[in-house]
Design a protein around this motif. Structure first.
Motif, short mmCIF file in Angstrom:
data_model
loop_
_atom_site.label_atom_id
_atom_site.label_comp_id
_atom_site.label_asym_id
_atom_site.label_seq_id
_atom_site.Cartn_x
_atom_site.Cartn_y
_atom_site.Cartn_z
N THR A 6 44.15 36.39 35.48
CA THR A 6 44.45 35.88 34.15
C THR A 6 45.74 35.09 34.25
O THR A 6 46.41 35.11 35.28
CB THR A 6 44.64 37.05 33.15
N PRO A 7 46.16 34.42 33.17
CA PRO A 7 47.43 33.71 33.23
C PRO A 7 48.60 34.64 33.57
O PRO A 7 49.61 34.20 34.08
CB PRO A 7 47.57 33.11 31.83
N HIS A 8 48.44 35.93 33.32
CA HIS A 8 49.51 36.87 33.63
C HIS A 8 49.45 37.35 35.07
O HIS A 8 50.39 37.94 35.57
CB HIS A 8 49.43 38.08 32.68
N HIS A 9 48.33 37.13 35.74
CA HIS A 9 48.14 37.55 37.13
C HIS A 9 47.48 36.41 37.90
O HIS A 9 46.31 36.49 38.25
CB HIS A 9 47.27 38.81 37.21
N PRO A 10 48.22 35.32 38.14
CA PRO A 10 47.61 34.18 38.82
C PRO A 10 47.24 34.48 40.25
O PRO A 10 47.79 35.37 40.88
CB PRO A 10 48.70 33.10 38.75
N ALA A 11 46.30 33.70 40.75
CA ALA A 11 45.89 33.86 42.14
C ALA A 11 47.13 33.73 43.02
O ALA A 11 47.97 32.88 42.82
CB ALA A 11 44.86 32.80 42.52
N GLY A 12 47.23 34.60 43.99
CA GLY A 12 48.38 34.57 44.88
C GLY A 12 49.48 35.51 44.45
O GLY A 12 50.40 35.78 45.20
N ASP A 32 44.93 33.34 53.86
CA ASP A 32 44.84 34.38 52.84
C ASP A 32 44.54 33.77 51.47
O ASP A 32 43.69 34.27 50.72
CB ASP A 32 46.12 35.20 52.77
N ALA A 33 45.24 32.70 51.15
CA ALA A 33 45.03 32.05 49.84
C ALA A 33 43.62 31.47 49.75
O ALA A 33 42.96 31.58 48.71
CB ALA A 33 46.08 30.96 49.62
N LEU A 34 43.15 30.87 50.84
CA LEU A 34 41.80 30.31 50.83
C LEU A 34 40.74 31.40 50.70
O LEU A 34 39.75 31.24 49.99
CB LEU A 34 41.56 29.46 52.08
N MET A 35 40.94 32.51 51.40
CA MET A 35 39.99 33.62 51.28
C MET A 35 39.97 34.16 49.85
O MET A 35 38.92 34.50 49.31
CB MET A 35 40.31 34.72 52.28
N GLU A 36 41.14 34.23 49.25
CA GLU A 36 41.21 34.68 47.87
C GLU A 36 40.51 33.69 46.94
O GLU A 36 39.77 34.08 46.03
CB GLU A 36 42.67 34.87 47.45
N LEU A 37 40.70 32.40 47.19
CA LEU A 37 40.02 31.38 46.40
C LEU A 37 38.51 31.51 46.54
O LEU A 37 37.78 31.48 45.54
CB LEU A 37 40.47 29.98 46.83
N LEU A 42 33.30 33.02 44.25
CA LEU A 42 32.06 33.79 44.28
C LEU A 42 31.91 34.65 43.03
O LEU A 42 30.83 34.74 42.45
CB LEU A 42 31.99 34.66 45.54
N ARG A 43 33.00 35.29 42.62
CA ARG A 43 32.95 36.11 41.41
C ARG A 43 32.65 35.25 40.19
O ARG A 43 31.88 35.64 39.31
CB ARG A 43 34.27 36.87 41.22
N PHE A 44 33.25 34.07 40.13
CA PHE A 44 33.00 33.17 39.01
C PHE A 44 31.54 32.72 39.02
O PHE A 44 30.88 32.69 37.97
CB PHE A 44 33.93 31.95 39.06
N GLY A 45 31.02 32.40 40.19
CA GLY A 45 29.61 32.00 40.30
C GLY A 45 28.68 33.10 39.82
O GLY A 45 27.71 32.84 39.11
#
Length: 169
Positions: A6-12, A32-37, A42-45
Protein backbone atom coordinates in the motif's frame (compact mmCIF):
# COMPACT_ATOMS: atom_id res chain seq x y z
CA UNK A 1 -5.33 -9.25 -0.74
CA UNK A 2 -4.09 -7.93 2.60
CA UNK A 3 -0.48 -8.65 1.68
CA UNK A 4 -0.40 -6.24 -1.27
CA UNK A 5 1.79 -3.21 -0.81
CA UNK A 6 0.00 0.00 0.00
CA UNK A 7 1.18 3.61 -0.05
CA UNK A 8 2.17 3.05 3.58
CA UNK A 9 4.22 -0.06 2.72
CA UNK A 10 5.82 0.53 -0.68
CA UNK A 11 7.68 -2.17 -2.51
CA UNK A 12 11.19 -2.37 -1.16
CA UNK A 13 10.21 -1.14 2.30
CA UNK A 14 9.93 -4.64 3.70
CA UNK A 15 11.81 -7.94 3.65
CA UNK A 16 14.75 -6.33 5.39
CA UNK A 17 15.45 -3.65 2.78
CA UNK A 18 15.19 0.05 3.22
CA UNK A 19 13.43 1.90 0.36
CA UNK A 20 16.77 3.19 -0.96
CA UNK A 21 18.74 -0.04 -0.67
CA UNK A 22 18.47 -0.74 -4.40
CA UNK A 23 20.60 2.34 -4.96
CA UNK A 24 23.54 0.82 -3.07
CA UNK A 25 24.91 -0.55 -6.32
CA UNK A 26 24.84 -4.24 -5.55
CA UNK A 27 23.46 -6.71 -8.02
CA UNK A 28 21.88 -8.60 -5.13
CA UNK A 29 19.76 -5.60 -4.15
CA UNK A 30 18.58 -5.20 -7.75
CA UNK A 31 17.81 -8.92 -8.03
CA UNK A 32 15.87 -8.78 -4.77
CA UNK A 33 13.84 -5.81 -5.99
CA UNK A 34 13.15 -7.49 -9.33
CA UNK A 35 12.06 -10.72 -7.64
CA UNK A 36 9.75 -8.69 -5.43
CA UNK A 37 8.37 -6.90 -8.50
CA UNK A 38 7.74 -10.21 -10.25
CA UNK A 39 5.98 -11.56 -7.15
CA UNK A 40 3.73 -8.50 -6.88
CA UNK A 41 2.99 -8.68 -10.61
CA UNK A 42 1.93 -12.31 -10.26
CA UNK A 43 -0.29 -11.47 -7.30
CA UNK A 44 -1.82 -8.57 -9.24
CA UNK A 45 -2.42 -10.84 -12.23
CA UNK A 46 -4.19 -13.38 -10.01
CA UNK A 47 -6.30 -10.59 -8.55
CA UNK A 48 -7.34 -9.43 -12.03
CA UNK A 49 -8.05 -13.02 -13.11
CA UNK A 50 -10.23 -13.63 -10.05
CA UNK A 51 -12.11 -10.35 -10.45
CA UNK A 52 -12.82 -11.07 -14.13
CA UNK A 53 -13.47 -14.78 -13.57
CA UNK A 54 -10.85 -15.98 -16.06
CA UNK A 55 -7.80 -18.24 -16.00
CA UNK A 56 -4.31 -17.27 -17.13
CA UNK A 57 -4.91 -18.20 -20.78
CA UNK A 58 -8.17 -16.27 -20.72
CA UNK A 59 -6.49 -13.18 -19.32
CA UNK A 60 -3.68 -13.43 -21.88
CA UNK A 61 -6.30 -13.68 -24.63
CA UNK A 62 -8.15 -10.65 -23.29
CA UNK A 63 -4.91 -8.64 -23.10
CA UNK A 64 -4.09 -9.65 -26.68
CA UNK A 65 -7.54 -8.65 -27.93
CA UNK A 66 -7.34 -5.35 -26.04
CA UNK A 67 -4.15 -4.61 -27.98
CA UNK A 68 -5.25 -5.75 -31.46
CA UNK A 69 -9.05 -5.51 -31.44
CA UNK A 70 -10.26 -8.58 -33.31
CA UNK A 71 -8.19 -11.58 -34.30
CA UNK A 72 -8.51 -15.09 -35.65
CA UNK A 73 -8.53 -18.11 -33.35
CA UNK A 74 -5.34 -19.34 -35.05
CA UNK A 75 -3.54 -16.06 -34.39
CA UNK A 76 -4.69 -16.19 -30.77
CA UNK A 77 -3.35 -19.76 -30.51
CA UNK A 78 0.00 -18.52 -31.84
CA UNK A 79 0.02 -15.70 -29.27
CA UNK A 80 -0.76 -18.14 -26.46
CA UNK A 81 1.79 -20.58 -27.89
CA UNK A 82 -0.73 -23.39 -27.66
CA UNK A 83 -2.73 -25.61 -29.97
CA UNK A 84 -5.83 -24.41 -31.77
CA UNK A 85 -7.82 -27.10 -29.91
CA UNK A 86 -6.69 -25.76 -26.52
CA UNK A 87 -7.38 -22.22 -27.69
CA UNK A 88 -10.90 -23.21 -28.72
CA UNK A 89 -11.54 -24.28 -25.12
CA UNK A 90 -10.22 -20.95 -23.84
CA UNK A 91 -12.43 -19.09 -26.32
CA UNK A 92 -15.45 -21.21 -25.34
CA UNK A 93 -14.96 -20.26 -21.66
CA UNK A 94 -14.48 -16.58 -22.50
CA UNK A 95 -17.54 -16.56 -24.75
CA UNK A 96 -19.69 -18.30 -22.11
CA UNK A 97 -18.61 -15.65 -19.58
CA UNK A 98 -19.49 -12.84 -22.01
CA UNK A 99 -15.89 -11.63 -22.44
CA UNK A 100 -15.67 -12.25 -26.20
CA UNK A 101 -17.81 -12.97 -29.21
CA UNK A 102 -17.10 -14.91 -32.36
CA UNK A 103 -18.13 -13.08 -35.51
CA UNK A 104 -18.05 -13.94 -39.20
CA UNK A 105 -14.80 -12.97 -40.92
CA UNK A 106 -15.42 -9.82 -42.99
CA UNK A 107 -14.09 -11.29 -46.24
CA UNK A 108 -13.99 -15.09 -45.81
CA UNK A 109 -17.31 -16.63 -44.77
CA UNK A 110 -15.59 -19.90 -43.81
CA UNK A 111 -13.67 -18.18 -41.00
CA UNK A 112 -14.52 -16.36 -37.80
CA UNK A 113 -12.85 -13.57 -35.88
CA UNK A 114 -12.85 -13.13 -32.14
CA UNK A 115 -13.82 -9.75 -30.72
CA UNK A 116 -13.58 -8.56 -27.13
CA UNK A 117 -16.74 -7.52 -25.32
CA UNK A 118 -16.79 -3.75 -24.72
CA UNK A 119 -17.98 -4.33 -21.14
CA UNK A 120 -15.16 -6.78 -20.46
CA UNK A 121 -12.60 -4.43 -21.97
CA UNK A 122 -13.90 -1.65 -19.73
CA UNK A 123 -13.68 -3.91 -16.67
CA UNK A 124 -10.13 -4.97 -17.54
CA UNK A 125 -9.03 -1.38 -18.17
CA UNK A 126 -10.60 -0.33 -14.86
CA UNK A 127 -8.45 -2.87 -13.04
CA UNK A 128 -5.28 -2.05 -14.99
CA UNK A 129 -5.55 1.73 -15.01
CA UNK A 130 -4.05 2.26 -11.54
CA UNK A 131 -0.90 0.37 -12.60
CA UNK A 132 -0.69 2.10 -15.99
CA UNK A 133 -1.19 5.52 -14.41
CA UNK A 134 1.31 4.74 -11.66
CA UNK A 135 3.94 3.68 -14.19
CA UNK A 136 3.31 6.86 -16.18
CA UNK A 137 3.70 8.97 -13.03
CA UNK A 138 6.94 7.20 -12.11
CA UNK A 139 8.30 7.64 -15.62
CA UNK A 140 7.48 11.34 -15.75
CA UNK A 141 9.17 11.84 -12.36
CA UNK A 142 12.48 10.74 -13.92
CA UNK A 143 14.79 12.89 -15.96
CA UNK A 144 15.28 12.02 -19.61
CA UNK A 145 18.68 10.39 -18.97
CA UNK A 146 17.19 8.39 -16.07
CA UNK A 147 14.34 7.17 -18.30
CA UNK A 148 16.88 6.14 -20.95
CA UNK A 149 18.87 4.18 -18.35
CA UNK A 150 15.76 2.44 -17.02
CA UNK A 151 14.57 1.65 -20.55
CA UNK A 152 17.99 0.21 -21.44
CA UNK A 153 17.98 -1.89 -18.26
CA UNK A 154 14.44 -3.20 -18.88
CA UNK A 155 15.30 -4.02 -22.49
CA UNK A 156 18.33 -5.94 -21.25
CA UNK A 157 16.17 -7.74 -18.68
CA UNK A 158 13.75 -8.79 -21.42
CA UNK A 159 16.68 -10.23 -23.37
CA UNK A 160 17.82 -12.16 -20.28
CA UNK A 161 14.39 -13.82 -20.06
CA UNK A 162 14.21 -14.47 -23.82
CA UNK A 163 17.67 -16.03 -23.77
CA UNK A 164 16.68 -18.18 -20.77
CA UNK A 165 13.61 -19.39 -22.68
CA UNK A 166 15.75 -20.25 -25.69
CA UNK A 167 18.11 -22.36 -23.61
CA UNK A 168 15.20 -24.03 -21.78
CA UNK A 169 13.74 -25.48 -25.00
Amino acid sequence: MDDIDTPHHPAGAHRGRSPGSVENGTGAAMRDALMELLTVQLRFGRHVQESLGVDTAGLMTMIHLAEVGTDSPTAIANTLETSTAATSLVLDRLEAAGHISRQPHPTDRRKVVVAPSPASLAAAYERGTPVIDGIDQLATSLTSPERATVARFLDGLIHVYVDALRTAT
